[in-house]
Design a protein around this motif. Structure first.
Motif, mmCIF file in Angstrom:
data_model
loop_
_atom_site.group_PDB
_atom_site.id
_atom_site.type_symbol
_atom_site.label_atom_id
_atom_site.label_comp_id
_atom_site.label_asym_id
_atom_site.label_seq_id
_atom_site.Cartn_x
_atom_site.Cartn_y
_atom_site.Cartn_z
ATOM 1 N N GLU A 297 -6.649 4.465 1.196
ATOM 2 C CA GLU A 297 -5.935 3.596 2.127
ATOM 3 C C GLU A 297 -5.393 4.389 3.309
ATOM 4 O OE1 GLU A 297 -4.674 0.316 3.894
ATOM 5 O OE2 GLU A 297 -5.859 0.380 2.044
ATOM 6 N N LYS B 109 -5.520 -0.486 -3.879
ATOM 7 C CA LYS B 109 -6.360 0.633 -3.443
ATOM 8 C C LYS B 109 -5.711 1.968 -3.757
ATOM 9 C CE LYS B 109 -9.092 -1.335 0.229
ATOM 10 N NZ LYS B 109 -9.565 -1.143 1.609
ATOM 11 N N GLY C 247 -13.306 -7.356 5.512
ATOM 12 C CA GLY C 247 -12.598 -6.081 5.585
ATOM 13 C C GLY C 247 -11.244 -6.176 4.924
ATOM 14 N N ASP C 248 -10.387 -5.200 5.216
ATOM 15 C CA ASP C 248 -9.065 -5.166 4.594
ATOM 16 C C ASP C 248 -8.159 -6.281 5.095
ATOM 17 O OD1 ASP C 248 -9.822 -2.973 3.164
ATOM 18 O OD2 ASP C 248 -8.959 -1.514 4.557
ATOM 19 N N ASP C 249 -8.411 -6.761 6.325
ATOM 20 C CA ASP C 249 -7.511 -7.747 6.912
ATOM 21 C C ASP C 249 -8.115 -9.143 6.995
ATOM 22 O OD1 ASP C 249 -9.408 -7.110 8.757
ATOM 23 O OD2 ASP C 249 -8.026 -6.838 10.445
ATOM 24 N N VAL D 16 0.859 -1.184 0.000
ATOM 25 C CA VAL D 16 0.000 0.000 0.000
ATOM 26 C C VAL D 16 0.894 1.233 0.000
ATOM 27 C CG1 VAL D 16 -1.746 1.305 1.247
ATOM 28 C CG2 VAL D 16 -1.813 -1.192 1.277
ATOM 29 N N ASN E 190 -8.295 5.091 5.709
ATOM 30 C CA ASN E 190 -8.718 3.841 6.349
ATOM 31 C C ASN E 190 -7.735 3.434 7.432
ATOM 32 O OD1 ASN E 190 -10.974 3.593 4.769
ATOM 33 N ND2 ASN E 190 -10.003 2.261 3.248
ATOM 34 N N LYS E 191 -6.459 3.544 7.115
ATOM 35 C CA LYS E 191 -5.425 3.135 8.071
ATOM 36 C C LYS E 191 -5.349 4.097 9.246
ATOM 37 C CE LYS E 191 -0.727 1.378 8.336
ATOM 38 N NZ LYS E 191 -0.502 1.853 9.685
#
Length: 588
Positions: A540, A535, A321-323, A60, A543-544
């Motif tokens: 990103e 993304k 989700g992302d993870d 990312v 979100n992070k």
């Protein structure tokens, strides 16, 4: 009046923060627009490969990472895909003269390290140098460093060389103190994922499989280091058993390293190799910047693609989700790939310990549908176990690294009876009515009857039969033989290859080549594309940032209890039948 000034001050601070954030966003947007500017790679450049950070399958980019401060926790996340691509490009790039490897303590699984190490050995075929320096090397770090031509270690540093181990946490004592009763339903002698709730130590079956697994991974670890450093395997093992590499001098005497020295001494060596004047700087280039440069491995026909669909994280129903891997999102992505005629074959890149049995089966079905239309190859990363293996067994061919953790073919169900906890600790009791004797079943607020428990166990048994039947079908072996390999037992990639659960030992590039051959595509005649697509950096970043802030708030408010709240959230995701590997296995 004091209250008035408080409001004024709060408003003033809010305005400043708003303008600061707006400025940062505008700069970030500007940096994205300027990202198309050509990156110039100087002659006599050195690719700087910093692996002292978490490594995901796909990286990312964060446009704000250079700002520091409130953005310092949002640095770029390095992707395995990017690392491998950069190494391939650098191998053929005349402007890259070598690699400076930073690998004190990489945060990656053993299969990920194997992929990188293999590509580093391929890079060495170009006759370019690889050098590395560290203040200290973990065993994972040294595994990568061992391929280098020059291995520098700080004179007062050290190398971790004491063998591999796994350690598990058990929560039976915690549940006993809380008056919480875990009810476990499982199939398989080795399905030990639930032992953390029911025992205070490892069962003999769990010890057996864990010991055999890390022994197999350690064997591959020692074999490869022996080949790189010219140190016999028995000597490497003896040094680990005796803690014989206790200081930098011992590391040098035993040929683990080539030089004791500081970073400036390594740089002086590099300048001589590059024929750069001592007073001038070395032209280093990082992975992210290098991949934006002009040097690219030649791509094939745009209309002939191999699609690599990344499935990373725990398996759950819905979008996820992302993870984690949400079955709905995975199915949608794979369906689009299946219906895209330009994509001639598919590689499912799996890095998952499993999760929901239902979600795993839904994704298995979609893989089967895709396999009827085009070749589908499984590529196992660090772990592809239980639900992760469920996905792989629907593919035409399964490729794993020697140290991939796989198998764990089994099902379990978990229900917590919190009646005594709520009553004895909180004074809460429960009562109610229903239209049938089992209207509230399954329940956590009363003791279930033996009949109700037997019905859950029956569902688990049926789930196990479905899992093993489909696995046997996919592996083209009898159900009896498959069951002898199942029972929830985990295997290394080497063991899985020997017993027929895996077809080929290798990495994602090997899986791509197998997929291309199955699709009748010639080498160099196709392109490789990863899905889901990367993304947008700004999305990103936010979100992070939100995720990091939530984690910081939780840690601040709960202190030492924060890890247990995290564990509680995981338990809440274990609703329904689970196809999940034993424990969280971290080999170190």
């Amino acid at each position: 009046m004091l209250q008035f000034f408080k409001y004024v001050l709060a408003t003033f601070v809010g305005i400043i923060l708003f303008f600061f954030l707006s400025f940062a966003i505008l700069v970030g947007i500007g940096s994205m627009f300027s990202s198309d500017e050509e990156v110039v790679i100087n002659d006599k450049s050195v690719l700087k490969l910093d692996l002292n950070q978490p490594i995901q399958e796909v990286g990312v980019d964060n446009p704000f990472s250079d700002f520091g401060g409130m953005f310092s926790g949002n640095n770029d996340v390095v992707g395995l895909k990017d690392i491998l691509e950069a190494l391939k490009n650098a191998q053929a790039d005349d402007k890259i003269k070598g690699i400076y490897l930073k690998t004190d303590s990489p945060e990656a699984g053993w299969a990920t390290l194997e992929e990188i190490r293999h590509q580093l050995t391929e890079f060495k075929k170009s006759k370019k140098f690889i050098v590395t320096y560290a203040e200290s090397y973990s065993e994972k770090g040294y595994y990568l460093a061992s391929v280098a031509d020059k291995i520098y270690l700080n004179p007062v540093g050290g190398i971790e060389w004491n063998g591999l181990s796994v350690e598990y946490s058990f929560f039976k004592g915690t549940f006993d103190k809380l008056d919480v009763k875990p009810l476990v339903f499982r199939v398989g002698e080795f399905k030990s994922a639930i032992e953390m709730f029911t025992r205070s130590d490892m069962s003999e079956a769990s010890k057996k499989q864990s010991s055999e697994l890390i022994t197999a991974i350690n064997g591959n670890f020692l074999k490869n280091i022996s080949a790189s450093r010219g140190i016999p395997v028995p000597q490497l093992q003896n040094l680990a058993d005796s803690l014989g590499v206790e200081n930098p001098k011992a590391a040098l005497n035993n040929k683990f390293i080539t030089n004791l020295g500081y970073q400036d001494e390594l740089e002086s060596y590099l300048k001589k190799e590059l024929k750069v004047e001592e007073k001038k700087n070395i032209s280093y280039v990082g992975v992210s910047k290098y991949l934006k440069g002009p040097a690219k491995v030649k791509e094939g026909d745009f209309n002939k693609r191999i699609g690599v669909l990344v499935a990373e994280g725990e398996i759950t129903s819905g979008d996820g989700g992302d993870d984690n891997i949400g079955s709905d999102k995975f199915v949608k992505e794979l369906k689009e790939i299946r219906e895209n005629d330009k994509i001639k074959a598919v590689v499912i890149r799996i890095n998952s310990p499993g999760g929901s049995a239902l979600a795993s089966d839904i994704m298995w079905r979609e893989i089967q549908l895709t396999a009827k239309k085009k070749p589908v190859i499984a590529s196992m990363s660090d772990v592809a176990a239980s639900g992760g293996y469920y996905m792989a067994m629907g593919c035409d061919t399964i490729v794993a690294q020697p140290n991939t953790i796989t198998g764990s073919i089994g099902i379990f169900g978990l229900v917590f009876n919190v009646t005594d906890f709520m009553n004895n600790k909180l004074g809460i009791t429960f009562d109610g009515v229903g239209t049938s004797p089992h209207a509230d079943w399954p329940t956590a607020t009363r003791e279930m009857t033996e009949f109700e428990k037997s019905m859950i166990q029956k569902s688990v048994n049926e789930g196990y039969e479905t899992f093993t039947r489909k696995a046997a079908q996919g592996r083209r072996m009898s159900v009896e033989k498959l069951k002898s390999l199942a029972q929830g037992r985990v295997w290394s990639g080497v063991e899985a290859k020997q017993n027929g659960l895996v077809d080929v030992l290798g990495g994602v590039d090997d899986a791509v080549k197998i997929a291309a051959k199955a699709a009748k595509l010639s080498e160099g005649d196709y392109r490789v594309r990863y899905y889901p697509e990367k993304k947008k950096p700004l999305d990103e970043f936010f979100n992070k940032m939100i995720g990091d802030e939530e984690e910081k708030v939780t840690a601040k408010n709960l202190g030492e209890l924060a890890p247990y709240v995290k564990m509680y959230k995981k338990l809440m995701n274990m609703g329904g039948m689970q196809a999940r590997m034993p424990f969280e296995m971290v080999i170190k």
